[in-house]
Write a protein that holds these residues in place. Structure first.
Motif, PDB file in Angstrom:
ATOM      1  N   SER A  51      23.720  56.001  26.437  1.00  0.00           N
ATOM      2  CA  SER A  51      22.384  56.579  26.607  1.00  0.00           C
ATOM      3  C   SER A  51      21.367  55.644  25.990  1.00  0.00           C
TER       4      SER A  51
ATOM      5  N   GLY B 224      19.767  63.885  33.045  1.00  0.00           N
ATOM      6  CA  GLY B 224      19.882  62.788  32.067  1.00  0.00           C
ATOM      7  C   GLY B 224      18.822  62.909  30.984  1.00  0.00           C
TER       8      GLY B 224
ATOM      9  N   GLY C 288      19.036  62.438  27.716  1.00  0.00           N
ATOM     10  CA  GLY C 288      19.036  61.457  26.627  1.00  0.00           C
ATOM     11  C   GLY C 288      18.522  62.127  25.364  1.00  0.00           C
TER      12      GLY C 288
ATOM     13  N   GLY D 196      15.380  62.975  25.102  1.00  0.00           N
ATOM     14  CA  GLY D 196      14.344  63.923  25.507  1.00  0.00           C
ATOM     15  C   GLY D 196      12.936  63.365  25.641  1.00  0.00           C
TER      16      GLY D 196
ATOM     17  N   ASN E 105      11.485  61.584  28.114  1.00  0.00           N
ATOM     18  CA  ASN E 105      10.957  61.898  29.434  1.00  0.00           C
ATOM     19  C   ASN E 105      10.648  63.397  29.567  1.00  0.00           C
TER      20      ASN E 105
ATOM     21  N   VAL F  76      18.954  68.329  31.832  1.00  0.00           N
ATOM     22  CA  VAL F  76      20.379  68.478  31.511  1.00  0.00           C
ATOM     23  C   VAL F  76      20.998  67.117  31.211  1.00  0.00           C
ATOM     24  N   ASP F  77      21.989  67.120  30.326  1.00  0.00           N
ATOM     25  CA  ASP F  77      22.733  65.890  30.032  1.00  0.00           C
ATOM     26  C   ASP F  77      24.207  66.250  29.894  1.00  0.00           C
ATOM     27  N   ILE F  78      25.080  65.316  30.266  1.00  0.00           N
ATOM     28  CA  ILE F  78      26.526  65.537  30.194  1.00  0.00           C
ATOM     29  C   ILE F  78      27.013  65.554  28.734  1.00  0.00           C
ATOM     30  N   ASP F  79      26.221  64.990  27.818  1.00  0.00           N
ATOM     31  CA  ASP F  79      26.658  64.796  26.442  1.00  0.00           C
ATOM     32  C   ASP F  79      26.010  65.845  25.515  1.00  0.00           C
TER      33      ASP F  79
ATOM     34  N   ASP G 267      27.134  68.963  33.567  1.00  0.00           N
ATOM     35  CA  ASP G 267      27.182  67.836  34.487  1.00  0.00           C
ATOM     36  C   ASP G 267      26.081  68.027  35.542  1.00  0.00           C
ATOM     37  N   GLY G 268      25.139  67.099  35.578  1.00  0.00           N
ATOM     38  CA  GLY G 268      24.003  67.202  36.495  1.00  0.00           C
ATOM     39  C   GLY G 268      24.411  67.140  37.960  1.00  0.00           C
TER      40      GLY G 268
ATOM     41  N   PHE H 245      19.871  51.695  35.971  1.00  0.00           N
ATOM     42  CA  PHE H 245      20.232  52.743  35.011  1.00  0.00           C
ATOM     43  C   PHE H 245      21.738  52.780  34.814  1.00  0.00           C
ATOM     44  N   MET H 246      22.158  53.376  33.692  1.00  0.00           N
ATOM     45  CA  MET H 246      23.597  53.585  33.532  1.00  0.00           C
ATOM     46  C   MET H 246      24.034  54.645  34.536  1.00  0.00           C
ATOM     47  N   ARG H 247      25.311  54.524  34.948  1.00  0.00           N
ATOM     48  CA  ARG H 247      25.810  55.389  36.005  1.00  0.00           C
ATOM     49  C   ARG H 247      25.998  56.828  35.557  1.00  0.00           C
TER      50      ARG H 247
HETATM   51  C1  LIG Z   1      18.946  56.277  30.557  1.00  0.00           C
HETATM   52  S1  LIG Z   1      19.561  57.689  29.796  1.00  0.00           S
HETATM   53  C2  LIG Z   1      18.266  58.894  29.988  1.00  0.00           C
HETATM   54  C3  LIG Z   1      17.004  58.625  29.257  1.00  0.00           C
HETATM   55  C4  LIG Z   1      16.130  59.831  29.083  1.00  0.00           C
HETATM   56  N1  LIG Z   1      15.731  60.420  30.351  1.00  0.00           N
HETATM   57  C5  LIG Z   1      14.917  59.527  28.226  1.00  0.00           C
HETATM   58  O1  LIG Z   1      13.869  60.079  28.505  1.00  0.00           O
HETATM   59  O2  LIG Z   1      15.022  58.791  27.257  1.00  0.00           O
HETATM   60  C6  LIG Z   1      20.733  58.315  30.969  1.00  0.00           C
HETATM   61  C7  LIG Z   1      21.338  59.639  30.563  1.00  0.00           C
HETATM   62  O3  LIG Z   1      22.071  60.173  31.657  1.00  0.00           O
HETATM   63  C8  LIG Z   1      23.085  60.969  31.094  1.00  0.00           C
HETATM   64  N2  LIG Z   1      24.088  61.307  32.111  1.00  0.00           N
HETATM   65  C9  LIG Z   1      25.078  60.524  32.605  1.00  0.00           C
HETATM   66  N3  LIG Z   1      25.832  61.230  33.483  1.00  0.00           N
HETATM   67  C10 LIG Z   1      25.288  62.475  33.552  1.00  0.00           C
HETATM   68  C11 LIG Z   1      25.621  63.658  34.278  1.00  0.00           C
HETATM   69  N4  LIG Z   1      26.675  63.727  35.096  1.00  0.00           N
HETATM   70  N5  LIG Z   1      24.843  64.754  34.096  1.00  0.00           N
HETATM   71  C12 LIG Z   1      23.786  64.736  33.245  1.00  0.00           C
HETATM   72  N6  LIG Z   1      23.441  63.640  32.523  1.00  0.00           N
HETATM   73  C13 LIG Z   1      24.173  62.524  32.681  1.00  0.00           C
HETATM   74  C14 LIG Z   1      23.603  60.098  29.962  1.00  0.00           C
HETATM   75  O4  LIG Z   1      24.360  60.826  29.022  1.00  0.00           O
HETATM   76  C15 LIG Z   1      22.312  59.528  29.414  1.00  0.00           C
HETATM   77  O5  LIG Z   1      21.840  60.284  28.335  1.00  0.00           O
END
Ligand SMILES: C[S@@+](CC[C@H](N)C(=O)[O-])C[C@H]1O[C@@H](n2cnc3c(N)ncnc32)[C@H](O)[C@@H]1O
Length: 358
Positions: free
Chosen positions: A66, A93, A95, A97, A99, A115-118, A142-143, A210-212
């Motif tokens: 993240s 995603g 992260g 917060g 955004n 929502v975030d997976i973590d 999971d988004g 972006f990260m996947r």
């Molecule tokens: C680039 S970061 C987001 C940055 C955030 N939007 C901000 O304002 O700083 C990408 C986020 O996507 C989340 N993510 C990855 N796979 C996901 C999923 N299946 N559902 C929800 N979030 C996910 C990651 O855990 C990570 O926190």
């Protein structure tokens, strides 16, 4: 930071300019691990990505899962949402917060779901957002499944890269909704509109990386590919600049989804699950070094096809999604250049009551 984003033309919506000016990014940056925590407040306001969370990969290395996205990219994507006020927005995603905070400032907490997976990140985001008195709906899920409890949405914004649009999202969009998302293929930034059951639109000319999307919190954000296996090298007659340019990568990664562009610039590297290639130039031509299962001949074939198609730039790519299929295309949805995208998500998430479109 806001002055710069406005001067560079990235930010123009007045209410978003105020949101950027009044949302303290350092509150989020200081939750980042490592040096950022002790870095001066001002460093939170440079136009840089700040990694915020890492996981151990099986080989003991750390990968970033993240980050606080680059402010320019955050601004571009928020502008693309075309917010007018009152829209119900889902962010995929959260992260830490940042955004979500900007969205709350622009639309009011009641209109923002993120929502975030973590779960660890969602907890940290809740603390950061509470500190600046924002209380959006946050969830550790999971988004891929969207967030049916808060649907229908007027906007969905993904801040992780997707290799397809999750089918459950279609049932959670209001007629005329907008979806802004980065694709994994060459960092295509898509702006899609939902109408009569079909989500469709085109890419912007800027690439965003972006990260996947992951499906568990421990999965690495970006799978690594290290040189290993049998080594070969050869010199070949190709336009090294074009084959390794960011203009070509959307076509390359759509045509060969196993191939990932790993780095650009002075050293260009491509990788698959089992192979790795490094491309450099010497006095005699383009040098291709390969490790493991060879794949560079297929890259060259894809490059020839791209040239024959008129070297389409990013903004000629598009994406269409229906209940039953989805595909990326060049110029028009029914063009000769189309790539079906696989969606493994269930037609309807189990136990979901989908809202009707209004
Ligand atoms: C680039 S970061 C987001 C940055 C955030 N939007 C901000 O304002 O700083 C990408 C986020 O996507 C989340 N993510 C990855 N796979 C996901 C999923 N299946 N559902 C929800 N979030 C996910 C990651 O855990 C990570 O926190």
């Amino acid at each position: 930071m806001t002055t710069q984003l406005t001067a560079s033309g990235v930010l123009s919506d007045r209410a978003l300019i105020t949101a950027f000016a009044e949302t303290p990014r350092h509150v989020f940056a200081r939750r980042a691990g490592g040096t950022a925590a002790s870095a001066p407040v001002s460093s939170a306001y440079s136009d840089r990505v700040i990694p915020t969370r890492y996981v151990d990969t099986f080989d003991g290395a750390l990968t970033v899962t993240s980050s606080l996205s680059q402010p320019t990219v955050v601004a571009i994507m928020l502008e693309l949402l075309h917010l007018r006020g009152g829209e119900n927005v889902l962010e995929i995603g959260t992260g830490l917060g940042y955004n979500a905070a900007l969205l709350c400032h622009r639309l009011g907490d009641q209109n923002v779901t993120s929502v975030d997976i973590d779960p660890h990140l969602v907890d940290a985001a809740r603390e950061c957002l509470t500190e600046i008195d924002h209380h959006p709906t946050l969830a550790a899920v999971d988004g891929e499944a969207g967030y049916p409890a808060r649907a229908p949405f007027d906007r969905i914004l993904a801040t992780c890269a997707l290799d397809h649009v999750p089918r459950p999202w279609l049932g959670q969009l209001r007629e005329d909704a907008r979806v802004v998302l980065p694709l994994t293929y060459g960092g295509l930034l898509m702006v899609l509109r939902f109408s009569a059951g079909v989500l469709s639109g085109r890419a912007r000319d800027e690439g965003v990386y972006f990260m996947r999307m992951r499906h568990s919190a421990d999965e690495p954000g970006t799978p690594s590919s290290e040189p290993q296996g049998e080594y070969r090298h050869r010199t070949i007659d190709i336009d090294q600049y074009e084959v390794t340019s960011e203009e070509f990568t959307p076509w390359l990664e759509l045509s060969l989804p196993d191939v990932r562009a790993l780095s650009f610039g002075a050293e260009v590297r491509l990788g698959t699950e089992t192979g790795h290639a490094r491309i450099t130039d010497d006095a005699h031509g383009t040098v291709v070094e390969e490790w493991g299962t060879p794949f560079f001949d297929e890259v060259v074939e894809a490059w020839h096809a791209w040239r024959e198609a008129g070297r389409p730039r990013r903004d000629r790519f598009g994406l269409s999604v229906t209940e039953t299929e989805q595909w990326a295309w060049v110029d028009e949805p029914d063009s000769d250049h189309r790539w079906p995208l696989t969606d493994d998500s269930p037609l309807l998430p189990a136990g979901t009551n989908l809202p009707s479109h209004r």
